[in-house]
Every structure is written in C-alpha cells, then in structure tokens.
Design a protein around this motif. Structure first.
Motif, PDB file in Angstrom:
ATOM      1  N   ARG A   4       0.836  -1.184   0.000  1.00 19.25           N
ATOM      2  CA  ARG A   4       0.000   0.000   0.000  1.00 19.25           C
ATOM      3  C   ARG A   4       0.877   1.242   0.000  1.00 19.25           C
ATOM      4  O   ARG A   4       1.928   1.251   0.587  1.00 19.25           O
ATOM      5  CB  ARG A   4      -0.900   0.046   1.248  1.00 19.25           C
ATOM      6  CG  ARG A   4      -1.886  -1.113   1.337  1.00 19.25           C
ATOM      7  CD  ARG A   4      -2.633  -1.003   2.644  1.00 19.25           C
ATOM      8  NE  ARG A   4      -3.659  -2.021   2.763  1.00 19.25           N
ATOM      9  CZ  ARG A   4      -4.352  -2.216   3.858  1.00 19.25           C
ATOM     10  NH1 ARG A   4      -4.157  -1.487   4.918  1.00 19.25           N
ATOM     11  NH2 ARG A   4      -5.281  -3.156   3.900  1.00 19.25           N
ATOM     12  N   SER A 124     -11.921  11.637  -3.373  1.00 18.16           N
ATOM     13  CA  SER A 124     -11.880  12.351  -2.107  1.00 18.16           C
ATOM     14  C   SER A 124     -12.642  13.655  -2.253  1.00 18.16           C
ATOM     15  O   SER A 124     -12.864  14.130  -3.377  1.00 18.16           O
ATOM     16  CB  SER A 124     -10.435  12.661  -1.687  1.00 18.16           C
ATOM     17  OG  SER A 124      -9.840  13.606  -2.563  1.00 18.16           O
ATOM     18  N   LEU A 170      -4.973   7.251  -5.336  1.00 25.57           N
ATOM     19  CA  LEU A 170      -5.160   7.481  -3.909  1.00 25.57           C
ATOM     20  C   LEU A 170      -4.967   6.172  -3.148  1.00 25.57           C
ATOM     21  O   LEU A 170      -5.789   5.270  -3.231  1.00 25.57           O
ATOM     22  CB  LEU A 170      -6.567   8.029  -3.642  1.00 25.57           C
ATOM     23  CG  LEU A 170      -6.769   9.524  -3.856  1.00 25.57           C
ATOM     24  CD1 LEU A 170      -8.237   9.877  -3.711  1.00 25.57           C
ATOM     25  CD2 LEU A 170      -5.926  10.334  -2.877  1.00 25.57           C
ATOM     26  N   LYS A 171      -3.844   6.088  -2.426  1.00 22.42           N
ATOM     27  CA  LYS A 171      -3.538   4.868  -1.682  1.00 22.42           C
ATOM     28  C   LYS A 171      -3.005   5.225  -0.309  1.00 22.42           C
ATOM     29  O   LYS A 171      -2.326   6.234  -0.146  1.00 22.42           O
ATOM     30  CB  LYS A 171      -2.468   4.035  -2.412  1.00 22.42           C
ATOM     31  CG  LYS A 171      -2.865   3.574  -3.796  1.00 22.42           C
ATOM     32  CD  LYS A 171      -1.750   2.749  -4.406  1.00 22.42           C
ATOM     33  CE  LYS A 171      -2.140   2.237  -5.789  1.00 22.42           C
ATOM     34  NZ  LYS A 171      -1.074   1.386  -6.367  1.00 22.42           N
ATOM     35  N   PRO A 172      -3.301   4.367   0.690  1.00 18.01           N
ATOM     36  CA  PRO A 172      -2.574   4.545   1.939  1.00 18.01           C
ATOM     37  C   PRO A 172      -1.133   4.128   1.698  1.00 18.01           C
ATOM     38  O   PRO A 172      -0.873   3.257   0.873  1.00 18.01           O
ATOM     39  CB  PRO A 172      -3.287   3.586   2.911  1.00 18.01           C
ATOM     40  CG  PRO A 172      -4.008   2.623   2.048  1.00 18.01           C
ATOM     41  CD  PRO A 172      -4.248   3.274   0.715  1.00 18.01           C
ATOM     42  N   TYR A 296      -9.940   5.322  -0.237  1.00 17.70           N
ATOM     43  CA  TYR A 296      -8.713   4.727  -0.762  1.00 17.70           C
ATOM     44  C   TYR A 296      -9.020   3.598  -1.754  1.00 17.70           C
ATOM     45  O   TYR A 296     -10.125   3.050  -1.785  1.00 17.70           O
ATOM     46  CB  TYR A 296      -7.837   4.217   0.371  1.00 17.70           C
ATOM     47  CG  TYR A 296      -7.123   5.322   1.112  1.00 17.70           C
ATOM     48  CD1 TYR A 296      -6.320   6.230   0.431  1.00 17.70           C
ATOM     49  CD2 TYR A 296      -7.246   5.455   2.492  1.00 17.70           C
ATOM     50  CE1 TYR A 296      -5.648   7.251   1.100  1.00 17.70           C
ATOM     51  CE2 TYR A 296      -6.572   6.472   3.185  1.00 17.70           C
ATOM     52  CZ  TYR A 296      -5.784   7.370   2.467  1.00 17.70           C
ATOM     53  OH  TYR A 296      -5.119   8.371   3.137  1.00 17.70           O
ATOM     54  N   ASP A 297      -7.998   3.251  -2.544  1.00 20.45           N
ATOM     55  CA  ASP A 297      -8.202   2.286  -3.624  1.00 20.45           C
ATOM     56  C   ASP A 297      -8.552   0.897  -3.119  1.00 20.45           C
ATOM     57  O   ASP A 297      -9.111   0.081  -3.869  1.00 20.45           O
ATOM     58  CB  ASP A 297      -6.968   2.225  -4.516  1.00 20.45           C
ATOM     59  CG  ASP A 297      -5.729   1.693  -3.796  1.00 20.45           C
ATOM     60  OD1 ASP A 297      -5.744   1.662  -2.540  1.00 20.45           O
ATOM     61  OD2 ASP A 297      -4.765   1.316  -4.478  1.00 20.45           O
ATOM     62  N   GLY A 333      -2.121   8.893   3.506  1.00 18.48           N
ATOM     63  CA  GLY A 333      -1.978   8.396   2.143  1.00 18.48           C
ATOM     64  C   GLY A 333      -2.165   9.508   1.152  1.00 18.48           C
ATOM     65  O   GLY A 333      -2.266  10.682   1.518  1.00 18.48           O
ATOM     66  N   SER A 335      -1.912  10.565  -3.456  1.00 20.20           N
ATOM     67  CA  SER A 335      -1.674  10.185  -4.847  1.00 20.20           C
ATOM     68  C   SER A 335      -0.389  10.838  -5.331  1.00 20.20           C
ATOM     69  O   SER A 335       0.050  11.853  -4.794  1.00 20.20           O
ATOM     70  CB  SER A 335      -2.841  10.633  -5.734  1.00 20.20           C
ATOM     71  OG  SER A 335      -2.948  12.050  -5.746  1.00 20.20           O
TER      72      SER A 335
END
Length: 361
Positions: A4, A124, A170-172, A296-297, A333, A335
C-alpha cells in the motif's frame, strides 16, 4: 502483506501555492461574493495563532461561518461568513471577513450527497473555503461508468461543487520521521508522546494491528508494541516503548538536525507546513483542505483528514506533519510521488491525542 502507498516522511512545500490560494481568494471575492469586506486592519498572526483564532470563531459563529483559510502574504486569517453581523464579529476578533453565497450547512449537505451517491474508491472531497465550494478529486483509476456517475453527481450539485482529475492513485502509504518495521511493513514514527507517565509514539493506524511489535531495523529487536490501532474511519495508532530507546520530543530533519516539538495544534488552510518520513525525508507544502473524506483504492474510507500539496511515498506512512514546534498530523496516504508531485492526506494529531489520552512529550 498487500503493498500500500502509505507515507512516513516529510514533504516539500510548493513556494507559490500560498500565493495561488490568495490570488484565488481575491478572484472569488470579486466574482462570487454577495458583499465586499469593509476596509480595516486585520491582526498579523502566525499560522498557528491563526488556527487557534479559527477554532474560537468557529465556535462563536456556528452556522454563520463557511470556512476559514490563512493568507500567508498578509499573515491574516480569512473567515467566510453569510451576513454582515457575522462579518463584524470576525473583524472585531482581528480576522478578515468575506461574505459568501454557500453556507456551511449547504456545503455539509453536498458532502452528505457525495457520501451517499459517490463513495467510489479513488475519490476524495473536502470544503475549499477559497472557492466556497466542495472540491472533489478523482484519481486515474476512476474511469468508465464510475467516472460518468461521479461527474453526474457533481454536476447535479451545481455551483456548490467542482471536480478535478488526479494523475496518481489514492492509496494509503505503507512501508515522524524515523523508520519503524513490523514484519514486511515499514512505516515512520509520527511523534513521541506520553500516556499515563509512560513513553509512547503515535503513527498511522493502517501500519499495523494492535499487538504488533515494532523495531528500528528490519528483523531487529522490538522497541515497542502497538497497544491501539484505528483504521479505517480514523488512521492513527499508539505504540508503547518497551525498551530503553531514546524518545526525544522532536522530528528528524534528515540534515543532521532535528525540530523540537512542544505541543499539538490544528491545521489551517493556507498554512505552510513540513513533513518528515523515512522514505522521502523532509518536504514542504501547503494545507489546501480540512475535514477531507478519502476513499482509498482498497475500499477503506477515512474521514476528517488534512489535505495538502505535499508529496509522499510508501514507507512515509505515519510520519510527522508539523509547523515550527507544533505537531499537526500523521501521514495517511495520497496520490502521486515526490518525482511527479501529488497530494497527501494526514490524520490530525489533536484527535489522536484525545482518543488515546496522551500528550506530546
């Protein structure tokens, strides 16, 4: 463990971003405001003092205010209000008042509509007080039917929302500054704190589960045990030191020096901030949103985040967001990365401290 993009380092501030915010605010005031501010001299405030004033005025004004931001050029707090009575209260307190069209209640309804109709991974939203709208962002994974759905929802909200596309995802960011390890995961320390007279540190909740052991090197001897972890919804965790590891109240600046941290505070839009993390080290940026919702994704949703122009990369998760000697946030997180740029979201520190019953120290 699934890879992640959770960050644990500090990111760099784009020098022109605050001026861009100020310019956008001036343009909006002439184009969309229902009234202009009367000439007066606002108090010159530090970013932290402006945040404190914003909190006080938010309580005093209630639904008569529609967001605040910090004008770094004039060092003043700008407060959006809905009528002249509220504007006068702002001026008396030392802030700059802007009378705007969209009320806080209307913008809150917009957020509720998005949550109900557009909770799509890779999106978001947060209120942007400079434009007096809800800013909605979709990353590059939002395509086809999902993009059409999101576009239609935002279009239906009229002049109360705006949509933009992000080039990243968008990821943690899994991987305060120094690196910490638990199994295959690497994150960053946020801030050292004290709970019940014992030394602890806080980091991101997505970094690990309650009971996990953390060390300073991969496969090294444990220095602490995670005693509480909250994710999704929130994104913070508390680790209790179990050994004699030094735990000064400071942030690693990765240049041989450190920044002492004496307390925690609230972020303010327009505030110039720094981030420290173990992958990308120290970067600077600007706060562009508060109380942001991030989908998140991986389908996890986190609320109440600080949105910034900072970059971050895997391993920076949990790292420190701060201004001068004040702790603001924990890297959650975002992008992009620190080569192409991007946006990063942070869990506010005051909320974490309140939940854990801890204090900076």
């Amino acid at each position: 463990m699934k890879h992640r993009r959770i960050f644990m380092r500090k990111a760099a501030v784009a020098g022109g971003a605050v001026l861009a915010l100020v310019a956008a605010g001036a343009t909006f005031q002439s184009a969309n405001a229902s009234g202009n501010t009367e000439p007066f001299t606002a108090k010159s405030l530090s970013a932290v003092a402006a945040g404190n004033l914003a909190s006080t005025l938010s309580e005093d004004l209630g639904q008569d205010q529609a967001g605040t931001y910090y004008d770094a050029r004039t060092k003043s707090l700008v407060v959006n209000v809905v009528d002249e009575t509220a504007a006068q209260l702002v001026r008396e307190a030392g802030g700059t008042a802007r009378i705007v069209r969209n009320t806080l209640a209307e913008l809150t309804t917009v957020r509720e509509t998005l949550a109900d109709k557009a909770t799509i991974p890779g999106t978001s939203w947060a209120v942007n007080p400079v434009t007096n709208k809800v800013a909605v962002t979709a990353d590059r994974t939002v395509t086809g039917a999902e993009w059409t759905r999101l576009s239609e929802v935002v279009k239906g909200l009229g002049a109360k929302a705006e949509l933009k596309k992000s080039a990243g995802e968008l990821k943690p960011l899994l991987a305060g500054g120094d690196a910490i390890y638990a199994g295959d995961a690497r994150c960053s320390v946020g801030f050292n704190v004290v709970k019940d007279g014992e030394p602890h540190f806080i980091t991101a909740g997505h970094c690990g589960q309650t009971g996990s052991e953390w060390s300073e090197t991969a496969g090294g001897e444990p220095i602490g045990t995670m005693v509480d972890s909250q994710f999704p919804g929130n994104d913070f965790a508390l680790v209790k030191y179990t050994g004699s590891t030094p735990h000064p109240s400071e942030v690693n600046l990765y240049d041989g020096s450190s920044q002492p941290i004496t307390g925690a505070g609230e972020a303010t839009i327009g505030m110039e901030v720094r981030r420290s993390g173990s992958t990308t080290q120290v970067h600077e940026g600007v706060v562009i949103g508060l109380d942001a919702t991030v989908n998140y994704d991986d389908g996890n949703v986190v609320h109440g985040l600080i949105q910034t122009t900072l970059c971050a990369e895997p391993g920076d998760s949990g790292g420190s967001l701060f201004v001068d000697d004040t702790a603001l946030g924990l890297t959650s997180g975002g992008s992009g990365d620190c080569s192409m740029g991007g946006e990063t979201f942070f869990q506010p520190v005051p909320e974490a401290l309140s939940v854990f019953g801890a204090e900076i120290g």
